[in-house]
Design a protein around this motif. Structure first.
Motif, PDB file in Angstrom:
ATOM      1  N   MET A   1       0.961  -1.011  -0.008  1.00  0.00           N
ATOM      2  CA  MET A   1       0.090  -0.267   0.186  1.00  0.00           C
ATOM      3  C   MET A   1       0.996   1.046  -0.093  1.00  0.00           C
ATOM      4  SD  MET A   1      -3.001  -1.461   0.164  1.00  0.00           S
ATOM      5  CE  MET A   1      -4.371  -0.229   0.614  1.00  0.00           C
ATOM      6  N   ASN A   2       0.438   2.192  -0.892  1.00  0.00           N
ATOM      7  CA  ASN A   2       1.214   3.432  -0.742  1.00  0.00           C
ATOM      8  C   ASN A   2       0.468   4.627  -0.294  1.00  0.00           C
ATOM      9  OD1 ASN A   2       0.132   5.243  -3.048  1.00  0.00           O
ATOM     10  ND2 ASN A   2       0.334   3.189  -4.190  1.00  0.00           N
ATOM     11  N   LYS A   3       1.288   5.850  -0.039  1.00  0.00           N
ATOM     12  CA  LYS A   3       0.570   6.868   0.157  1.00  0.00           C
ATOM     13  C   LYS A   3       0.749   8.059  -0.610  1.00  0.00           C
ATOM     14  CE  LYS A   3       2.680   7.304   4.257  1.00  0.00           C
ATOM     15  NZ  LYS A   3       3.239   7.753   5.756  1.00  0.00           N
ATOM     16  N   LEU A   4       0.753   7.682  -1.904  1.00  0.00           N
ATOM     17  CA  LEU A   4       0.778   8.927  -3.004  1.00  0.00           C
ATOM     18  C   LEU A   4       0.019   9.832  -2.757  1.00  0.00           C
ATOM     19  CD1 LEU A   4       2.065   6.646  -5.938  1.00  0.00           C
ATOM     20  CD2 LEU A   4       3.188   8.643  -4.989  1.00  0.00           C
ATOM     21  N   LYS A   5      -1.360   9.542  -2.586  1.00  0.00           N
ATOM     22  CA  LYS A   5      -2.383  10.514  -2.658  1.00  0.00           C
ATOM     23  C   LYS A   5      -2.248  11.733  -1.513  1.00  0.00           C
ATOM     24  CE  LYS A   5      -7.599  10.848  -2.135  1.00  0.00           C
ATOM     25  NZ  LYS A   5      -8.785  10.153  -1.877  1.00  0.00           N
ATOM     26  N   GLU A   6      -1.848  11.131  -0.306  1.00  0.00           N
ATOM     27  CA  GLU A   6      -1.536  12.107   0.821  1.00  0.00           C
ATOM     28  C   GLU A   6      -0.351  13.051   0.411  1.00  0.00           C
ATOM     29  OE1 GLU A   6      -2.039   8.679   1.082  1.00  0.00           O
ATOM     30  OE2 GLU A   6      -3.662   8.308   2.469  1.00  0.00           O
ATOM     31  N   VAL A   7       0.745  12.361  -0.193  1.00  0.00           N
ATOM     32  CA  VAL A   7       1.989  12.854  -0.432  1.00  0.00           C
ATOM     33  C   VAL A   7       1.643  14.056  -1.402  1.00  0.00           C
ATOM     34  CG1 VAL A   7       4.476  12.892  -1.089  1.00  0.00           C
ATOM     35  CG2 VAL A   7       3.410  11.299   0.398  1.00  0.00           C
ATOM     36  N   LEU A   8       1.020  13.759  -2.406  1.00  0.00           N
ATOM     37  CA  LEU A   8       0.642  14.699  -3.376  1.00  0.00           C
ATOM     38  C   LEU A   8      -0.102  15.842  -3.038  1.00  0.00           C
ATOM     39  CD1 LEU A   8      -0.237  12.256  -6.502  1.00  0.00           C
ATOM     40  CD2 LEU A   8       1.670  13.772  -6.402  1.00  0.00           C
ATOM     41  N   LEU A  34      -5.131   5.186  -5.954  1.00  0.00           N
ATOM     42  CA  LEU A  34      -6.198   4.536  -5.321  1.00  0.00           C
ATOM     43  C   LEU A  34      -5.861   3.062  -4.796  1.00  0.00           C
ATOM     44  CD1 LEU A  34      -8.886   5.310  -8.073  1.00  0.00           C
ATOM     45  CD2 LEU A  34      -8.846   6.089  -5.901  1.00  0.00           C
ATOM     46  N   ASN A  35      -4.513   2.905  -5.110  1.00  0.00           N
ATOM     47  CA  ASN A  35      -3.873   1.497  -4.274  1.00  0.00           C
ATOM     48  C   ASN A  35      -4.514   0.362  -5.099  1.00  0.00           C
ATOM     49  OD1 ASN A  35      -1.893   2.000  -2.320  1.00  0.00           O
ATOM     50  ND2 ASN A  35      -3.129   3.302  -1.647  1.00  0.00           N
ATOM     51  N   LYS A  36      -5.113   0.460  -6.332  1.00  0.00           N
ATOM     52  CA  LYS A  36      -5.442  -0.520  -7.054  1.00  0.00           C
ATOM     53  C   LYS A  36      -4.550  -1.462  -7.678  1.00  0.00           C
ATOM     54  CE  LYS A  36     -10.164   0.994  -7.796  1.00  0.00           C
ATOM     55  NZ  LYS A  36     -11.176   0.187  -7.513  1.00  0.00           N
ATOM     56  N   VAL A  37      -3.266  -0.699  -8.036  1.00  0.00           N
ATOM     57  CA  VAL A  37      -1.790  -1.038  -8.685  1.00  0.00           C
ATOM     58  C   VAL A  37      -0.874  -0.511  -7.847  1.00  0.00           C
ATOM     59  CG1 VAL A  37      -0.738  -1.428 -10.618  1.00  0.00           C
ATOM     60  CG2 VAL A  37      -3.257  -1.439 -10.776  1.00  0.00           C
ATOM     61  N   GLN A  38       0.312  -1.268  -7.438  1.00  0.00           N
ATOM     62  CA  GLN A  38       1.391  -0.468  -6.843  1.00  0.00           C
ATOM     63  C   GLN A  38       2.396  -0.206  -7.927  1.00  0.00           C
ATOM     64  OE1 GLN A  38       1.146   0.558  -3.682  1.00  0.00           O
ATOM     65  NE2 GLN A  38      -0.915  -0.493  -4.011  1.00  0.00           N
ATOM     66  N   PRO A  39       3.166   0.716  -7.545  1.00  0.00           N
ATOM     67  CA  PRO A  39       4.240   1.276  -8.695  1.00  0.00           C
ATOM     68  C   PRO A  39       5.339   0.292  -8.338  1.00  0.00           C
ATOM     69  CG  PRO A  39       4.186   2.709  -6.922  1.00  0.00           C
ATOM     70  CD  PRO A  39       2.929   1.976  -6.669  1.00  0.00           C
ATOM     71  N   SER A  40       6.297   0.385  -9.361  1.00  0.00           N
ATOM     72  CA  SER A  40       7.429  -0.621  -9.251  1.00  0.00           C
ATOM     73  C   SER A  40       8.431   0.113  -8.315  1.00  0.00           C
ATOM     74  CB  SER A  40       8.217  -0.746 -10.612  1.00  0.00           C
ATOM     75  OG  SER A  40       8.647   0.532 -11.047  1.00  0.00           O
ATOM     76  N   ILE A  41       9.387  -0.576  -7.920  1.00  0.00           N
ATOM     77  CA  ILE A  41      10.360   0.070  -6.979  1.00  0.00           C
ATOM     78  C   ILE A  41      11.056   1.114  -7.579  1.00  0.00           C
ATOM     79  CG2 ILE A  41      12.678  -0.486  -5.622  1.00  0.00           C
ATOM     80  CD1 ILE A  41      10.281  -1.734  -4.372  1.00  0.00           C
ATOM     81  N   LEU A  51       8.976  14.191  -5.700  1.00  0.00           N
ATOM     82  CA  LEU A  51       8.294  14.972  -4.610  1.00  0.00           C
ATOM     83  C   LEU A  51       9.170  15.325  -3.471  1.00  0.00           C
ATOM     84  CD1 LEU A  51       5.226  12.337  -4.692  1.00  0.00           C
ATOM     85  CD2 LEU A  51       5.266  14.901  -5.391  1.00  0.00           C
ATOM     86  N   ASN A  52      10.516  15.070  -3.462  1.00  0.00           N
ATOM     87  CA  ASN A  52      11.414  15.692  -2.394  1.00  0.00           C
ATOM     88  C   ASN A  52      10.961  14.769  -1.114  1.00  0.00           C
ATOM     89  OD1 ASN A  52      12.979  17.610  -3.906  1.00  0.00           O
ATOM     90  ND2 ASN A  52      11.075  18.781  -3.849  1.00  0.00           N
ATOM     91  N   VAL A  53      10.893  13.699  -1.218  1.00  0.00           N
ATOM     92  CA  VAL A  53      10.446  12.971   0.160  1.00  0.00           C
ATOM     93  C   VAL A  53      11.366  11.549   0.083  1.00  0.00           C
ATOM     94  CG1 VAL A  53       8.147  13.746   0.345  1.00  0.00           C
ATOM     95  CG2 VAL A  53       8.507  11.551  -0.748  1.00  0.00           C
ATOM     96  N   GLU A  54      11.370  10.705   1.280  1.00  0.00           N
ATOM     97  CA  GLU A  54      12.077   9.505   1.337  1.00  0.00           C
ATOM     98  C   GLU A  54      11.114   8.499   0.767  1.00  0.00           C
ATOM     99  OE1 GLU A  54      15.176   8.927   2.282  1.00  0.00           O
ATOM    100  OE2 GLU A  54      15.379  11.420   2.518  1.00  0.00           O
ATOM    101  N   VAL A  55      11.654   7.447  -0.023  1.00  0.00           N
ATOM    102  CA  VAL A  55      10.583   6.400  -0.627  1.00  0.00           C
ATOM    103  C   VAL A  55       9.603   5.955   0.771  1.00  0.00           C
ATOM    104  CG1 VAL A  55      10.705   3.839  -1.343  1.00  0.00           C
ATOM    105  CG2 VAL A  55      12.343   5.678  -2.274  1.00  0.00           C
ATOM    106  N   SER A  56      10.435   5.795   1.972  1.00  0.00           N
ATOM    107  CA  SER A  56       9.369   5.410   3.236  1.00  0.00           C
ATOM    108  C   SER A  56       8.334   6.190   3.349  1.00  0.00           C
ATOM    109  CB  SER A  56      10.599   5.147   4.509  1.00  0.00           C
ATOM    110  OG  SER A  56      11.022   6.405   4.547  1.00  0.00           O
ATOM    111  N   ASP A  57       8.477   7.449   3.052  1.00  0.00           N
ATOM    112  CA  ASP A  57       7.496   8.418   3.118  1.00  0.00           C
ATOM    113  C   ASP A  57       6.092   8.076   2.266  1.00  0.00           C
ATOM    114  OD1 ASP A  57       8.803   9.652   5.185  1.00  0.00           O
ATOM    115  OD2 ASP A  57       9.800  10.930   3.664  1.00  0.00           O
ATOM    116  N   LEU A  58       6.495   7.206   1.278  1.00  0.00           N
ATOM    117  CA  LEU A  58       5.421   7.099   0.208  1.00  0.00           C
ATOM    118  C   LEU A  58       4.509   5.366   0.475  1.00  0.00           C
ATOM    119  CD1 LEU A  58       7.479   7.869  -3.134  1.00  0.00           C
ATOM    120  CD2 LEU A  58       5.824   9.256  -1.861  1.00  0.00           C
ATOM    121  N   LEU A  59       5.293   4.918   1.693  1.00  0.00           N
ATOM    122  CA  LEU A  59       4.735   3.592   2.063  1.00  0.00           C
ATOM    123  C   LEU A  59       3.975   3.627   3.247  1.00  0.00           C
ATOM    124  CD1 LEU A  59       7.784   1.524   0.875  1.00  0.00           C
ATOM    125  CD2 LEU A  59       5.742   2.102  -0.597  1.00  0.00           C
ATOM    126  N   GLU A  60       2.780   2.916   3.215  1.00  0.00           N
ATOM    127  CA  GLU A  60       2.160   2.585   4.469  1.00  0.00           C
ATOM    128  C   GLU A  60       3.037   1.755   5.554  1.00  0.00           C
ATOM    129  OE1 GLU A  60      -0.771   3.591   5.787  1.00  0.00           O
ATOM    130  OE2 GLU A  60      -1.412   4.523   3.886  1.00  0.00           O
TER     131      GLU A  60
END
Length: 67
Positions: A1-8, A34-41, A51-60
């Motif tokens: 699961m990712n937090k792209l929506k929140e970070v954007l 929408l977390n229907k598909v996950q981005p690649s690493i 987005l000037n964040v750490e990868v860990s900031d994008l993940l639940e």
């Protein structure tokens, strides 16, 4: 699961902008947000850089994921 929506939202960036910068379709970005598909690493690393964040900031965090 990712937090792209929140970070954007925090970074005040649109999905349209993000799609252009990532060289992806708006539909792909929508599926990620929408977390229907996950981005690649590789895409997570590119997104974090854009987005000037750490990868860990994008993940639940494991404890935050609802079963």
């Amino acid at each position: 699961m990712n937090k792209l929506k929140e970070v954007l939202k925090i970074e005040r960036r649109t999905q349209k902008w993000f799609a252009g910068e990532m060289c992806k379709t708006e539909n792909t970005i929508s599926l990620w947000v929408l977390n229907k598909v996950q981005p690649s690493i590789e895409d997570l690393y590119k997104a974090a850089e854009l987005l000037n964040v750490e990868v860990s900031d994008l993940l639940e965090k494991k404890k935050d994921i609802k079963k």
